[in-house]
Motif scaffolding. Structure first.
Motif, PDB file in Angstrom:
ATOM      1  N   ALA A  80       0.837  -1.206   0.000  1.00 21.61           N
ATOM      2  CA  ALA A  80       0.000   0.000   0.000  1.00 21.61           C
ATOM      3  C   ALA A  80       0.870   1.255   0.000  1.00 21.61           C
ATOM      4  O   ALA A  80       0.627   2.212  -0.739  1.00 21.61           O
ATOM      5  CB  ALA A  80      -0.937  -0.013   1.208  1.00 21.61           C
ATOM      6  N   ARG A 119       2.636   1.802  -3.310  1.00 23.04           N
ATOM      7  CA  ARG A 119       1.733   2.308  -4.337  1.00 23.04           C
ATOM      8  C   ARG A 119       1.500   3.818  -4.143  1.00 23.04           C
ATOM      9  O   ARG A 119       1.544   4.587  -5.086  1.00 23.04           O
ATOM     10  CB  ARG A 119       0.406   1.560  -4.312  1.00 23.04           C
ATOM     11  CG  ARG A 119      -0.360   1.754  -5.592  1.00 23.04           C
ATOM     12  CD  ARG A 119      -1.569   0.864  -5.665  1.00 23.04           C
ATOM     13  NE  ARG A 119      -2.421   1.070  -4.498  1.00 23.04           N
ATOM     14  CZ  ARG A 119      -3.632   0.540  -4.369  1.00 23.04           C
ATOM     15  NH1 ARG A 119      -4.108  -0.240  -5.317  1.00 23.04           N
ATOM     16  NH2 ARG A 119      -4.359   0.753  -3.298  1.00 23.04           N
ATOM     17  N   SER A 120       1.292   4.230  -2.894  1.00 21.58           N
ATOM     18  CA  SER A 120       1.096   5.657  -2.634  1.00 21.58           C
ATOM     19  C   SER A 120       2.317   6.465  -3.065  1.00 21.58           C
ATOM     20  O   SER A 120       2.198   7.549  -3.629  1.00 21.58           O
ATOM     21  CB  SER A 120       0.838   5.897  -1.145  1.00 21.58           C
ATOM     22  OG  SER A 120      -0.487   5.551  -0.821  1.00 21.58           O
ATOM     23  N   GLY A 152      -2.879  11.163  -4.155  1.00 22.42           N
ATOM     24  CA  GLY A 152      -2.405   9.806  -3.900  1.00 22.42           C
ATOM     25  C   GLY A 152      -1.396   9.733  -2.761  1.00 22.42           C
ATOM     26  O   GLY A 152      -1.308   8.732  -2.055  1.00 22.42           O
ATOM     27  N   THR A 189      -5.199   4.886   2.993  1.00 27.08           N
ATOM     28  CA  THR A 189      -5.674   3.711   2.252  1.00 27.08           C
ATOM     29  C   THR A 189      -6.561   2.830   3.117  1.00 27.08           C
ATOM     30  O   THR A 189      -7.054   1.810   2.662  1.00 27.08           O
ATOM     31  CB  THR A 189      -4.488   2.895   1.690  1.00 27.08           C
ATOM     32  OG1 THR A 189      -3.580   2.643   2.756  1.00 27.08           O
ATOM     33  CG2 THR A 189      -3.772   3.683   0.606  1.00 27.08           C
ATOM     34  N   HIS A 191     -14.579  -3.091  -7.665  1.00 25.88           N
ATOM     35  CA  HIS A 191     -14.094  -2.079  -6.737  1.00 25.88           C
ATOM     36  C   HIS A 191     -14.208  -0.662  -7.296  1.00 25.88           C
ATOM     37  O   HIS A 191     -13.513   0.259  -6.866  1.00 25.88           O
ATOM     38  CB  HIS A 191     -12.654  -2.368  -6.304  1.00 25.88           C
ATOM     39  CG  HIS A 191     -12.479  -2.112  -4.834  1.00 25.88           C
ATOM     40  ND1 HIS A 191     -12.988  -2.931  -3.857  1.00 25.88           N
ATOM     41  CD2 HIS A 191     -11.890  -1.090  -4.177  1.00 25.88           C
ATOM     42  CE1 HIS A 191     -12.697  -2.440  -2.676  1.00 25.88           C
ATOM     43  NE2 HIS A 191     -12.035  -1.313  -2.831  1.00 25.88           N
ATOM     44  N   ALA A 235      -6.466  10.360  -7.887  1.00 29.11           N
ATOM     45  CA  ALA A 235      -5.230  10.161  -7.128  1.00 29.11           C
ATOM     46  C   ALA A 235      -4.103  11.056  -7.636  1.00 29.11           C
ATOM     47  O   ALA A 235      -3.204  11.417  -6.890  1.00 29.11           O
ATOM     48  CB  ALA A 235      -4.808   8.697  -7.205  1.00 29.11           C
ATOM     49  N   ASP A 283      -8.699   5.918  -8.882  1.00 24.26           N
ATOM     50  CA  ASP A 283      -7.630   5.878  -9.881  1.00 24.26           C
ATOM     51  C   ASP A 283      -8.227   6.121 -11.272  1.00 24.26           C
ATOM     52  O   ASP A 283      -9.416   6.441 -11.402  1.00 24.26           O
ATOM     53  CB  ASP A 283      -6.848   4.558  -9.800  1.00 24.26           C
ATOM     54  CG  ASP A 283      -7.685   3.349 -10.200  1.00 24.26           C
ATOM     55  OD1 ASP A 283      -8.808   3.544 -10.726  1.00 24.26           O
ATOM     56  OD2 ASP A 283      -7.225   2.224  -9.974  1.00 24.26           O
ATOM     57  N   ARG A 320     -11.575   3.174  -9.862  1.00 26.13           N
ATOM     58  CA  ARG A 320     -11.544   2.289  -8.696  1.00 26.13           C
ATOM     59  C   ARG A 320     -11.178   3.078  -7.454  1.00 26.13           C
ATOM     60  O   ARG A 320     -10.312   3.959  -7.497  1.00 26.13           O
ATOM     61  CB  ARG A 320     -10.532   1.158  -8.908  1.00 26.13           C
ATOM     62  CG  ARG A 320     -11.112  -0.045  -9.613  1.00 26.13           C
ATOM     63  CD  ARG A 320     -10.129  -1.202  -9.566  1.00 26.13           C
ATOM     64  NE  ARG A 320      -8.854  -0.791 -10.134  1.00 26.13           N
ATOM     65  CZ  ARG A 320      -8.445  -1.106 -11.367  1.00 26.13           C
ATOM     66  NH1 ARG A 320      -9.204  -1.827 -12.158  1.00 26.13           N
ATOM     67  NH2 ARG A 320      -7.281  -0.691 -11.800  1.00 26.13           N
ATOM     68  N   VAL A 342      -9.289   3.929  -4.348  1.00 25.25           N
ATOM     69  CA  VAL A 342      -7.961   3.560  -3.841  1.00 25.25           C
ATOM     70  C   VAL A 342      -7.654   4.174  -2.475  1.00 25.25           C
ATOM     71  O   VAL A 342      -6.692   3.783  -1.828  1.00 25.25           O
ATOM     72  CB  VAL A 342      -6.829   3.939  -4.828  1.00 25.25           C
ATOM     73  CG1 VAL A 342      -6.885   3.075  -6.068  1.00 25.25           C
ATOM     74  CG2 VAL A 342      -6.903   5.423  -5.200  1.00 25.25           C
TER      75      VAL A 342
END
Lengths: 464, 464
Positions: free
Chosen positions: B137, B140-141, B150, B155, B193, B226, B249, B253, B255
């Motif tokens: 997580a 990804r951020s 983002g 999350t 999602h 994001a 995103d 979806r 996120v």
């Protein structure tokens, strides 16, 4: 950004968030037609911020007409989103009955926001037309000082007794119609309505129905007083990342709730004020102000600056003899003063901002004073070398290196000292340093700049 | 203000909200003793903001020692509340294991905030020590651009399917341990999602258990992307008075979630940046920076100013002959330039601020340009009379009235025009107007000021 209303047919904002002129024109045509249905269709189901921006974009004559044509479909919350001058103009044009009907629909904090700028008579005229409970709540809020938590709070909130269960509380909320529009926590009070603590909604949701509220209550709650200044409240919300805070009176009784959306506006406004004040503009100045009004409101700052400039001119005039003998000094002296002014502004900006955010206080003032003077002296040294060399080279006069270098070190050190001491001193005297520091700092840097440069030159070149 | 922790024995802040030095000394003594129990007792159960301020108030050597001594009792969230330089110093001193253990306890947005300023290697070293789901997580951020939604989002959030009932949803929340620390709404997603809409907690609480979530869902939800810049997101929150917004995103979806407490920090930071930029100070400058670092960081602005001052000096040097014949001109010319500089700053301040808050845009630019030029000309006329009279009187030379008056009108009008056109132009070129407008505006007002005053004098008095 916004994945906005999927039900809405036409977009109202461009990609950068600015209102589309096509939308404004559509509404303008509808208002000019005078037909309520056309207007309602053109305006659609707008968020209050969008209708606020729409009102600002409309021709001034059309604004009250829009409100009148929309009738009860017009949400008066939109008027809290427009410039003060525009709001007052619209409220002046409307019938008191229309305003009263609109105000009755508002949350109490928005209603106070609309009413507080009106004259006492206008307020009474509107308040008299409201139902008694709302009138009393608004009158009480208006009794609190301007810009206090009491003015910004919402008087709609949910309070329960500590012996209630989670189930009872949830059932109470399901059955009550007159709830606040949005809320994030509920408040626990004793029989005298004194605040015991708070329960957040997520806590409530996660707890089983038979549990007693007294087991959930957060007694470590952070509350504010109704007389606290809104800026203090904003710092408090910011420091503890609050979403909402209960507002209590002098006896600890719960009288309202402040929410973070109001705080966001306060933070924005206060930053705005400091920034404008440093730039010599009144905080209340708005883009919609007229030429005459704007010119008049900026006049005092320019006038103060003129007086400090006269003082500089007086200093220069003491050296007329030197200037006549050596005209190069007239060419170079504004450079010295200008460097001083800019360095002073740098220090002053840092000091004013740190005072506003409470980062600068008694505990670190001495360290920052020492730092600013050292920074001034250090950059003074650097620019002494650069500017001294340039002056000596351009005028083919090595003596100018010495004169320029000494003057630059002097003025940049003085700029560091003045740039920090003046905001600190004004704050201590209870004067807003953002508003008043500028002219004082400029006076210091100009006078020191001209006096040191011309004085050192007169001594060095024996011009006296 | 704060009806703070009733359980706490000793106060830690004074009435103005500043940390008490007695408290800082108590903690200092405890850290120097090296005994964990003493430290824990001295520090007590602090909010992260209070421990952040405590860390800033401590001697630099003691900061990492406090973290080490407190062990798992230290909440790393406190490090998000201190100046960048201090945070980096502390993280450098600590063992990667200690940092990893602390980061693992953080909400994802706080963890990203701590990690993003570290080097790639340092990040990897810490991330490798985290459990896989958290590591992924965070990684990804960190892939999102700096200062994007983002990076700032959490999350951790609650998402449910639209066919769930209110009862199922509430039971789910009661049974799940791994919930976000605080939350205000839950999100409804489809099987892929993708975000369908939001349900606020108060809505959920007010609805009976058998009702389906699909009946409650607000499809008019306002979401952010994001990759959106945090400043855009802040304006969006402010415009629509949001408390939280889902982050999606490119495929729609869900996120993460942005919450208003992060937005408050962004608003404060952006206002800070604009204010400092206008004062010629880098936005990253902090009170804890050293003398050398501060001096170096302020040098470029002063250097730019020196170049514009040289340009003014060059203009003056073209009139050396006139100045030699009439030294009164040397005395008066800085007044004209200074008035221009101040009027230009007023207009520029208003323009920069209005651009930042998106109040100034294509739709009203022309009106504001006309207004600013008119305001400049109008105040020019007023000061022409005042300053012309003063100059003529002091030097007993009626001709100076004409020269001074014409120059003042010229420079104040030019200041209005330059003060608005330069920020607008820079914005159009994609350059931050807050950072770069100052030197350009000063150049215009100085050059126009000196040139018009000395030029008009040369013509009028036949000095050429």
């Amino acid at each position: 950004m916004a994945a906005e209303a999927e039900t809405k047919a036409l977009p109202i904002r461009d990609a950068e968030g600015a209102l589309l002129s096509a939308f404004v024109e559509r509404v303008t045509t509808a208002i000019e037609s005078g037909e309520k249905d056309l207007v309602l269709r053109a305006v659609g189901d707008l968020h209050e911020s969008d209708s606020g921006d729409l009102i600002e974009a409309l021709d001034p004559d059309l604004r009250p007409r829009l409100v009148e044509l929309m009738g009860s479909a017009f949400d008066f919350t939109a008027l809290t989103q427009v410039d003060d001058a525009i709001r007052e103009e619209i409220l002046d044009e409307l019938e008191p009955e229309t305003v009263a009907a609109g105000v009755a629909e508002l949350d109490s904090d928005d209603a106070v926001y609309l009413l507080e700028d009106l004259t006492r008579d206008e307020q009474t005229e509107i308040l008299d037309k409201l139902p008694a409970p709302e009138r009393v709540a608004l009158e009480r809020s208006l009794l609190y000082p301007e810009e206090s938590a009491g003015r910004r709070m919402q008087t709609e909130f949910i309070s329960v007794a500590p012996f209630w269960t989670v189930g009872q509380t949830i059932d109470h909320m399901r059955e009550t119609d007159d709830l606040p529009e949005r809320f994030y926590e509920i408040y626990v009070v004793d029989p005298a309505h004194k605040l015991i603590g708070t329960v957040s909604l997520d806590r409530l949701l996660r707890t089983k129905r038979p549990i007693s509220i007294s087991e959930l209550v957060d007694k470590n709650h952070r509350s504010v007083h109704a007389t606290d200044d809104q800026e203090e409240v904003a710092r408090f919300f910011e420091r503890y990342d609050l979403i909402a805070a209960p507002v209590v009176d002098d006896d600890g009784r719960l009288v309202g709730v402040m929410t973070v959306d109001d705080v966001v506006d306060v933070i924005e406004d206060e930053a705005d004020e400091d920034l404008k004040a440093l730039g010599g503009v009144r905080s209340a100045e708005e883009l919609s102000d007229s030429v005459l009004y704007t010119a008049r409101s900026r006049f005092p700052w320019l006038f103060a600056n003129m007086l400090t400039a006269f003082l500089s001119a007086f200093v220069i005039s003491r050296f007329e003899g030197s200037l006549e003998k050596m005209v190069a000094l007239a060419v170079l002296m504004p450079i010295v003063a200008s460097m001083g002014g800019n360095a002073g502004t740098q220090t002053m900006t840092v000091a004013v901002r740190a005072l506003a955010t409470q980062e600068l206080g008694r505990s670190n003032a001495w360290r920052i004073i020492r730092r600013e003077v050292s920074v001034g002296a250090l950059n003074g040294l650097a620019f002494a070398l650069i500017m001294g060399s340039c002056a000596a080279f351009v005028f083919s006069n090595p003596g100018l290196f010495v004169v320029m270098a000494l003057a630059v070190i002097t003025v940049l050190t003085a700029a560091g000292l003045g740039g920090i001491l003046i905001p600190l001193g004004l704050e201590k005297l209870g004067v807003d340093p953002a508003v008043s520091s500028g002219p004082f700092v400029t006076t210091i840097t100009d006078v020191v700049g001209f006096f040191s440069f011309l004085g050192i030159a007169t001594l060095y070149f024996h011009l006296g």
